[in-house]
Design a protein around this motif. Structure first.
Motif, PDB file in Angstrom:
ATOM      1  N   SER A  16       1.119  -0.623   0.156  1.00  0.00           N
ATOM      2  CA  SER A  16       0.048   0.231   0.492  1.00  0.00           C
ATOM      3  C   SER A  16       0.937   1.355   0.015  1.00  0.00           C
ATOM      4  CB  SER A  16      -0.688   0.002   0.605  1.00  0.00           C
ATOM      5  OG  SER A  16      -1.564  -0.965   1.172  1.00  0.00           O
ATOM      6  N   ARG A 410      -2.262  -9.927   0.331  1.00  0.00           N
ATOM      7  CA  ARG A 410      -2.538  -8.891   0.847  1.00  0.00           C
ATOM      8  C   ARG A 410      -3.367  -8.503   2.110  1.00  0.00           C
ATOM      9  NH1 ARG A 410      -8.247  -6.296  -2.177  1.00  0.00           N
ATOM     10  NH2 ARG A 410      -8.237  -4.656  -1.652  1.00  0.00           N
ATOM     11  N   ILE A 517     -10.962   6.371  -5.211  1.00  0.00           N
ATOM     12  CA  ILE A 517     -10.568   5.278  -5.662  1.00  0.00           C
ATOM     13  C   ILE A 517     -10.644   4.385  -3.934  1.00  0.00           C
ATOM     14  CG2 ILE A 517      -7.998   4.135  -6.161  1.00  0.00           C
ATOM     15  CD1 ILE A 517      -8.273   5.258  -8.609  1.00  0.00           C
ATOM     16  N   VAL A 518     -10.071   5.423  -3.159  1.00  0.00           N
ATOM     17  CA  VAL A 518     -10.616   4.729  -1.632  1.00  0.00           C
ATOM     18  C   VAL A 518     -11.436   4.108  -0.968  1.00  0.00           C
ATOM     19  CG1 VAL A 518     -10.495   6.042   0.907  1.00  0.00           C
ATOM     20  CG2 VAL A 518      -9.091   7.008  -1.007  1.00  0.00           C
ATOM     21  N   GLN A 520     -13.231   2.556  -3.534  1.00  0.00           N
ATOM     22  CA  GLN A 520     -13.696   0.965  -4.066  1.00  0.00           C
ATOM     23  C   GLN A 520     -12.784   0.268  -3.476  1.00  0.00           C
ATOM     24  OE1 GLN A 520     -12.485   2.500  -8.229  1.00  0.00           O
ATOM     25  NE2 GLN A 520     -13.325   3.418  -8.413  1.00  0.00           N
ATOM     26  N   GLN A 521     -10.949   1.017  -2.648  1.00  0.00           N
ATOM     27  CA  GLN A 521      -9.933   0.141  -2.392  1.00  0.00           C
ATOM     28  C   GLN A 521     -11.173  -0.855  -0.744  1.00  0.00           C
ATOM     29  OE1 GLN A 521      -7.836  -1.143  -3.268  1.00  0.00           O
ATOM     30  NE2 GLN A 521      -6.999  -0.211  -4.497  1.00  0.00           N
ATOM     31  N   SER A 524     -13.245  -3.304  -1.911  1.00  0.00           N
ATOM     32  CA  SER A 524     -12.834  -4.718  -2.348  1.00  0.00           C
ATOM     33  C   SER A 524     -11.691  -5.572  -1.149  1.00  0.00           C
ATOM     34  CB  SER A 524     -11.981  -4.584  -3.603  1.00  0.00           C
ATOM     35  OG  SER A 524     -10.405  -3.398  -2.698  1.00  0.00           O
ATOM     36  N   ASN A 525     -11.340  -4.601  -0.275  1.00  0.00           N
ATOM     37  CA  ASN A 525     -10.672  -4.862   1.232  1.00  0.00           C
ATOM     38  C   ASN A 525     -11.355  -5.845   1.790  1.00  0.00           C
ATOM     39  OD1 ASN A 525      -8.142  -4.883   1.732  1.00  0.00           O
ATOM     40  ND2 ASN A 525      -8.341  -2.703   1.008  1.00  0.00           N
ATOM     41  N   GLY A 579      -4.566   0.396   0.437  1.00  0.00           N
ATOM     42  CA  GLY A 579      -5.299  -1.237  -0.679  1.00  0.00           C
ATOM     43  C   GLY A 579      -5.353  -2.761   0.435  1.00  0.00           C
ATOM     44  N   GLU A 580      -4.789  -2.054   0.798  1.00  0.00           N
ATOM     45  CA  GLU A 580      -4.962  -3.499   2.358  1.00  0.00           C
ATOM     46  C   GLU A 580      -5.702  -3.102   3.524  1.00  0.00           C
ATOM     47  OE1 GLU A 580      -0.854  -5.640   1.382  1.00  0.00           O
ATOM     48  OE2 GLU A 580      -0.503  -3.476   1.212  1.00  0.00           O
TER      49      GLU A 580
END
Length: 610
Positions: A16, A410, A517-518, A520-521, A524-525, A579-580
């Motif tokens: 990340s 991840r 995007i934050v 979305q991440q 998805s997490n 991202g994680e």
């Protein structure tokens, strides 16, 4: 050197780090370009740079003069970049911090985006590779008489990792591969059983651990405690299971190589390519495509090396594609771990003492041994320290190899340590007879960023308010990648099956670039976390991974997706990674909700109510 990720010390993507590493660099580069473009325009028009202005893709000057960046680019490229440039004040940001649509969405929807599996080169052949069913095994001998006579088959060859069939279509290569009779030397892991893994991890707990934190006096604290609590948490091996299985396209010639595909660690790939081909780095071109899921799997370049070996041997461009079964049974798995926690509470139920010990294999010992110091692997000890104010603490780890190869997945060790710590905090709250939210909050007086996200998540989720019949909420808290996050999960159990209805997340990731995007991440997490909590389990029998495809290593389906509500703290702190973290936080929040609902503590993943 310009493309080195300074946070990771190499040309790779992971941890990340994209925005955290690139934030200052890219702002600086943009400001330098602006100065150079303005100077180029000023030189062209014979005016002072101070009379010119760059905005919206053009430089404008006195008397209505105007030139686009494209028209000025060549002249600007010859100007020495200025060392000192003034960066924009955040009050002048036009795009940073505002929601913007992703530029890559149309291509992904209409099929134009090129992933590794889409690569085509003129004259390209296709390869399928038979690898030993026990990872690490070697070919003793093989009989490929039938395969060689099958339609479209061009080559059958042995490489380091097995026997490859090369044909004019992938399906022909795969069909021929399945007819080859191979005698394997299965190597030292052929006797490995799942029960052995847990037995040896438990045995490793009796060894002295490497100290991560020693504060106060744990032995005295436990002696003087009004109440003690103990628990053990178990986390399994996991497969990365990206939807695009491992694949790579290589075209190795006598004096050059063109290598194209989805990788996360370009520097490692280049090192392997020079070793296999004997070419110099300047003779090798590596192109990275989009990744159909990486999650850390594509940091390892085994599949890359296989394609390079095959192409070198046949002197033609070749695309190697693994099957889903190859992918699931030849992964670098997320380490299994065992964690023992104990705590001492005073008469009011407040924790005065905490002891934490975990044993787990180390990915870092294999990939980056130089960063493991005094037995402490920084990528085994992420989020291992609790944010709570507890005077006596002893935290230690034992690196223990189980025989199965492991890799980064991840959120890496955040997932292991946050699950143990945040499940245990709930156990302490229950032992103290306190509300899990209030209990945590009382211990965060010295941690304003933690306390803030915890409060937001609880308030937005309606913590403590009546819920629909048959539902319960659980709460959990973490910091990872310099991002602070709290989560509330709302769940029910229907026909013995766990159903997650709603997830409320509060995140403080400092200054952010694009809130879309934050979100979305974060989403998805949570979906990734749902898979890990409910289904993720890789087990061994006779050295073989038992799970082979999505029928026995399930992914969540669309109807299982909960309602996700994201609340982002507006912050001017430096950027954190996104991202994680959420993946690590989902499991304890869900386990805590299930305890409230069923009275059963789920200390072993994946969760089972049976």
């Amino acid at each position: 050197e310009d493309y080195i990720n300074a946070m990771l010390g190499g040309q790779l993507t992971g941890g990340s780090t994209s925005v955290r590493d690139g934030w200052d660099k890219l702002r600086m580069a943009g400001a330098q370009c602006r100065v150079m473009l303005v100077q180029a325009a000023a030189d062209k028009w014979g005016v002072k740079a101070s009379e010119c202005k760059a905005a919206n893709g053009s430089v404008t000057g006195p008397g209505g003069k105007k030139a686009s960046y494209g028209q000025l680019a060549e002249a600007a490229s010859k100007i020495t970049p200025p060392k000192e440039v003034k960066l924009k004040d955040p009050s002048e940001f036009r795009y940073i911090g505002k929601p913007l649509k992703r530029l890559d969405t149309p291509g992904k929807i209409n099929g134009k985006t090129v992933f590794g599996i889409d690569v085509k080169l003129p004259g390209m052949l296709y390869a399928s590779l038979a690898q030993c069913p026990v990872i690490g095994g070697k070919v003793v001998s093989f009989d490929a008489a039938k395969a060689k006579s099958m339609p479209g088959v061009k080559h059958v060859l042995q490489i380091t990792d097995g026997v490859a069939v090369v044909a004019d279509s992938w399906w022909r290569a795969k069909t021929a591969r399945d007819t080859i009779k191979i005698q394997w030397d299965e190597g030292p892991n052929k006797t490995l059983q799942q029960a052995d893994v847990w037995k040896t991890l438990a045995g490793a707990m009796s060894k002295p651990g490497a100290t991560v934190k020693a504060q106060g006096n744990v032995a005295e604290g436990m002696k003087g405690a009004a109440k003690t609590v103990k628990a053990t948490y178990e986390m399994p091996f996991l497969s990365h299971s990206p939807l695009e299985p491992m694949n790579f396209t290589a075209d190795v010639r006598k004096d050059s190589a063109l290598l194209i595909g989805s990788i996360q660690f370009q520097q490692l790939a280049m090192g392997m390519a020079t070793a296999i081909t004997g070419l110099k780095p300047e003779q090798i071109t590596i192109k990275t495509t989009y990744l159909g899921g990486g999650f850390g799997r594509r940091i390892d370049c085994d599949y890359f090396a296989q394609a390079v070996e095959i192409s070198k041997a046949i002197g033609k461009p070749v695309k190697l594609v693994w099957t889903r079964e190859d992918d699931m049974t030849h992964d670098f798995y997320r380490p299994a771990s065992l964690t023992e926690l104990s705590a001492g509470l005073d008469a009011s139920g407040k924790p005065t003492t905490l002891s934490f010990k975990m044993s787990s294999p180390s990915v870092t010992m294999r990939l980056f041994p130089q960063i493991v110091k005094d037995g402490v692997d920084p990528l085994q000890t992420e989020a291992i320290l609790v944010p709570y104010d507890i005077p006596n603490q002893a935290v230690s780890t034992v690196i223990h190899e189980t025989g199965l190869r492991v890799g980064y997945l991840r959120s890496v060790s955040h997932a292991l340590n946050v699950f143990a710590n945040e499940s245990f905090m709930d156990e302490l709250a229950a032992a103290a007879g306190k509300d899990p939210y209030e209990y945590r909050m009382a211990l965060l007086a010295k941690q304003p960023r933690f306390a803030n996200v915890l409060k937001i998540a609880a308030e937005k989720a309606g913590w403590g308010k009546p819920l629909p019949k048959g539902r319960a909420q659980g709460i959990a808290l973490m910091e990872g990648y310099e991002t602070y996050m709290a989560m509330v999960v709302e769940t029910s159990v229907q026909g013995g099956k766990i159903k997650v209805h709603r997830v409320v997340v509060a995140t403080d990731l400092g200054r952010m670039v694009n809130p879309n995007i934050v979100d979305q991440q974060i989403e998805s997490n949570i979906i990734f976390g749902l898979q890990v909590a409910l289904y993720g389990d890789i087990t061994l029998k006779d050295g073989r991974v038992q799970q082979t495809n999505f029928h026995d290593y399930q992914l969540p389906r669309m109807p299982e997706t909960p309602k996700i509500e994201s609340h982002i703290v507006q912050s001017t702190e430096k950027p954190g990674g996104i991202g994680e973290p959420g993946m690590a936080l989902f499991s304890p929040a869900l386990a805590n909700a299930l305890f409230t609902l069923t009275g059963k503590r789920l200390r072993k993943m994946p969760f089972s109510l049976a």
